[in-house]
Each structure stands twice: as C-alpha cells, then as structure tokens.
Motif scaffolding. Structure first.
Motif, short mmCIF file in Angstrom:
data_model
loop_
_atom_site.label_atom_id
_atom_site.label_comp_id
_atom_site.label_asym_id
_atom_site.label_seq_id
_atom_site.Cartn_x
_atom_site.Cartn_y
_atom_site.Cartn_z
N PRO A 146 10.38 13.17 -4.81
CA PRO A 146 10.34 14.59 -4.45
C PRO A 146 8.89 15.08 -4.40
CG PRO A 146 11.91 14.20 -6.24
CD PRO A 146 11.13 12.93 -6.06
N ALA A 147 8.61 15.95 -3.42
CA ALA A 147 7.25 16.48 -3.29
C ALA A 147 7.30 17.91 -2.75
CB ALA A 147 6.44 15.60 -2.35
N GLY A 148 6.26 18.68 -3.06
CA GLY A 148 6.14 20.05 -2.55
C GLY A 148 7.04 21.03 -3.29
N ARG A 149 6.97 22.28 -2.87
CA ARG A 149 7.73 23.35 -3.54
C ARG A 149 9.24 23.13 -3.43
NH1 ARG A 149 4.61 29.07 -2.28
NH2 ARG A 149 2.68 28.57 -3.40
N GLY A 150 9.68 22.62 -2.29
CA GLY A 150 11.10 22.40 -2.10
C GLY A 150 11.62 21.14 -2.75
N GLN A 151 10.68 20.31 -3.27
CA GLN A 151 11.04 19.05 -3.92
C GLN A 151 11.92 18.17 -3.03
OE1 GLN A 151 10.05 17.91 -7.49
NE2 GLN A 151 8.51 19.03 -6.34
N LYS A 152 11.59 18.17 -1.72
CA LYS A 152 12.29 17.27 -0.80
C LYS A 152 11.77 15.85 -0.98
CE LYS A 152 13.28 20.69 2.81
NZ LYS A 152 13.07 21.06 4.24
N ILE A 153 12.64 14.90 -0.77
CA ILE A 153 12.22 13.50 -0.88
C ILE A 153 11.20 13.19 0.20
CG2 ILE A 153 12.98 11.11 -0.73
CD1 ILE A 153 13.84 12.49 -3.28
N SER A 154 10.07 12.64 -0.21
CA SER A 154 8.97 12.38 0.72
C SER A 154 8.61 10.89 0.70
CB SER A 154 7.74 13.21 0.30
OG SER A 154 6.64 12.93 1.12
N PRO A 176 3.00 7.48 3.37
CA PRO A 176 2.50 7.22 4.72
C PRO A 176 2.78 5.79 5.18
CG PRO A 176 0.91 8.54 3.53
CD PRO A 176 1.96 8.15 2.53
N VAL A 177 2.67 4.84 4.26
CA VAL A 177 2.95 3.44 4.63
C VAL A 177 4.42 3.26 5.02
CG1 VAL A 177 3.17 1.10 3.67
CG2 VAL A 177 1.03 2.36 3.40
N LYS A 178 5.32 3.85 4.25
CA LYS A 178 6.75 3.72 4.59
C LYS A 178 7.06 4.38 5.92
CE LYS A 178 11.45 4.18 2.87
NZ LYS A 178 12.33 4.48 1.72
N ASN A 179 6.47 5.54 6.19
CA ASN A 179 6.69 6.20 7.47
C ASN A 179 6.24 5.33 8.63
OD1 ASN A 179 7.92 8.60 6.59
ND2 ASN A 179 5.95 9.56 6.13
N PHE A 180 5.09 4.66 8.48
CA PHE A 180 4.59 3.77 9.52
C PHE A 180 5.56 2.61 9.74
CE2 PHE A 180 2.23 0.08 11.02
CZ PHE A 180 1.50 0.60 12.08
N CYS A 181 6.07 2.06 8.64
CA CYS A 181 7.00 0.93 8.73
C CYS A 181 8.30 1.32 9.42
CB CYS A 181 7.29 0.38 7.34
SG CYS A 181 5.88 -0.44 6.57
N ILE A 182 8.83 2.49 9.08
CA ILE A 182 10.06 2.96 9.71
C ILE A 182 9.86 3.13 11.22
CG2 ILE A 182 11.65 4.92 9.87
CD1 ILE A 182 11.20 5.31 6.83
N GLY A 222 0.84 -1.19 0.00
CA GLY A 222 0.00 0.00 0.00
C GLY A 222 0.87 1.24 0.00
N THR A 223 0.25 2.39 -0.25
CA THR A 223 1.05 3.62 -0.33
C THR A 223 0.45 4.79 0.45
OG1 THR A 223 1.98 2.93 -2.47
CG2 THR A 223 2.07 5.28 -1.95
N PRO A 224 -0.80 5.24 0.18
CA PRO A 224 -1.28 6.48 0.79
C PRO A 224 -1.94 6.27 2.16
CG PRO A 224 -2.88 5.71 -0.78
CD PRO A 224 -1.77 4.70 -0.78
#
Length: 274
Positions: free
Chosen positions: A38-46, A49-55, A10-12
C-alpha cells in the motif's frame, strides 16, 4: 542469439536503466522485485517500477518477501541462470542465493566503493560535500557492498546538483556499465576485479526524518547541502514549510532563522542566506 541467461533483482526507478539494457541485449529469463505494498493517502496497492516494467514487457516477475524459505531458493535454482544482476533490490541476499548462478552475482551500486557502502550513498555524498561520486559494478559477497570492484565510472557533484539529478545520471551510467560487463561474459572473456580497500570504507546509513529538519544556526553551505540531498523543512507559525531546492548568497543578515525579504530569503549561520 542472446546466449547469456540473466536474472535481474531490483525495485525502484534507479534499477530501470540496468533492467532495460539487459532486456534489450541479453536473455533476461526473469526478475525479482519487492512485494507490492500500500502507498499514498489512499493506501492503494502499488507495484515497484521494476514490476511495472516486467508486466508491460511480459517478463516473468517474482516477489518473495525474503529467502528464508527453501521454496524461494529452489525457485531461483530451477531458473538455471548464468548471472544474477542486482540494483537497489532492498532485500539482503544470503550466500546460498549468490552462489547459485554460474558466474555469481553483480551489483550496480551508486557510489565509488569502498566509499558509501549501504542504503543512501547519493544523499550521503552530497551531505558530506563530496566533489565526486559514481557507479561501481561489484561482484557480490555476503557482506554489505564489500565485494571486489569490476568497473567504475565517476562523475562530478556540482554545488547546484540535487540528489535526484545525481540519481538520474548514475542510473543511466549503471545501465551502460552493466551492459559492458555482461558483454564480456557473453564473449567468454575473463572479468577482472580488484578487492576493496577496507581501510577506506565508509557507510551510508539510511536517512532519518530528523535529518530533514533545518537548523538555521548551521552555515548556509551546510543547509544548502542538506536541501540538495534530502529536501528540508522548518516550522513557521506552527505550520511545516518544506523546501525542495535553494540557492545561497553571502550578505549581512539578521540572526539565524529570520525571513529577510519578500523573496522568502532566510538568514543562516556565518552570515549566509538561503
């Protein structure tokens, strides 16, 4: 002891309640999610949500671009999972992947299949004025959202509901239903399923940018559904004005597209006001 070995894809945000339920109640041996981009105006690597939960929870997480390379397929084979659970993963799975787990693959889909197969089922349901939607747990095959139905639960769509509100309701229901199905599997109970009626199938194609522009000639009800489903925008003095939510009223108005009062009410077709 948690005996059922599950791999989750899953992803979102929609996928999180299902993932959380599996993490809590079953032997979650790994997750796959889309690569960080990359996401947002600064194009930072994002991260997704699934990966954040796993980490955060020390769950092994993998981010293949696709499954065209043999090493990605072999990686999943080596995990030796009993069941694959998919929720808004965003990558098409070939038959070779779906056939790896002992019990195949289950999908958490945000519609009452066979209605609204595809990418944007919640938005399409609201845009079409559907009175009901729901969650379907489906056995996956290589065709798009066409597998046999294992379990469904419906909810009402009210005129005031935005797509985000429906999304949040359905995500929670998805977590509950997948938990029920996996418990059956863990008890070694046979899962019953019903083939979809192909004659009833409709497709929820991706939302395009053009669909979010408001045409004030349309009726207030049509425009309201558009805003509830997608948000909307229009040009005022060459500036783009975005609308995220609205209400509708019926009263005598000017021609469509006129701002009729200080509350920024705007006239629509059929004499209605947003």
């Amino acid at each position: 002891m948690k005996s059922l070995k599950v791999v989750f894809m899953g992803t979102p945000e929609f996928a999180l309640p299902g993932l959380q339920s599996i993490y809590k109640n079953f032997n979650l041996i790994g997750c796959l999610t889309q690569p960080s981009r990359p996401a947002g105006r600064g194009q930072k690597i994002s991260h997704s949500p699934v990966k954040n939960f796993c980490i955060k929870n020390n769950i092994p997480v993998f981010t293949p671009e696709n499954f065209k390379e043999e090493k990605e397929i072999n990686h999943l084979k080596k995990m030796e999972c009993d069941i694959l659970v998919v929720a808004a993963y965003g990558i098409i799975l070939p038959e070779e992947i779906l056939s790896i787990p002992k019990f195949g693959a289950l999908n958490i889909h945000a519609s009452l299949l066979p209605r609204w197969r595809g990418a944007a089922p919640i938005q399409r349901a609201i845009l079409s004025g559907d009175k009901k939607t729901g969650i379907t747990i489906m056995q996956m095959n290589e065709k798009l959202d066409a597998g046999a139905i294992v379990l469904q639960k419906e909810i009402n769509i009210k005129e005031k509901n935005t797509s985000q509100e429906i999304h949040d309701q359905l995500a929670q229901i998805g977590g509950e239903l997948i938990n029920n199905v996996l418990k059956q599997l863990e008890k070694k109970e046979q899962i019953k399923s019903t083939p979809q009626n192909e004659a009833m199938a409709t497709y929820a194609k991706k939302i395009t940018a053009d669909e979010t522009k408001i045409n004030w000639e349309k009726s207030g009800k049509e425009i309201l559904r558009q805003i509830k489903a997608l948000g909307g925008w229009f040009l005022l003095n060459k500036e783009r004005i975005k609308i995220f939510d609205a209400e509708i009223s019926s009263r005598k108005t000017e021609a469509p597209g006129i701002i009729v009062d200080k509350n920024f009410s705007i006239s629509c077709g059929k004499g209605e006001v947003i």
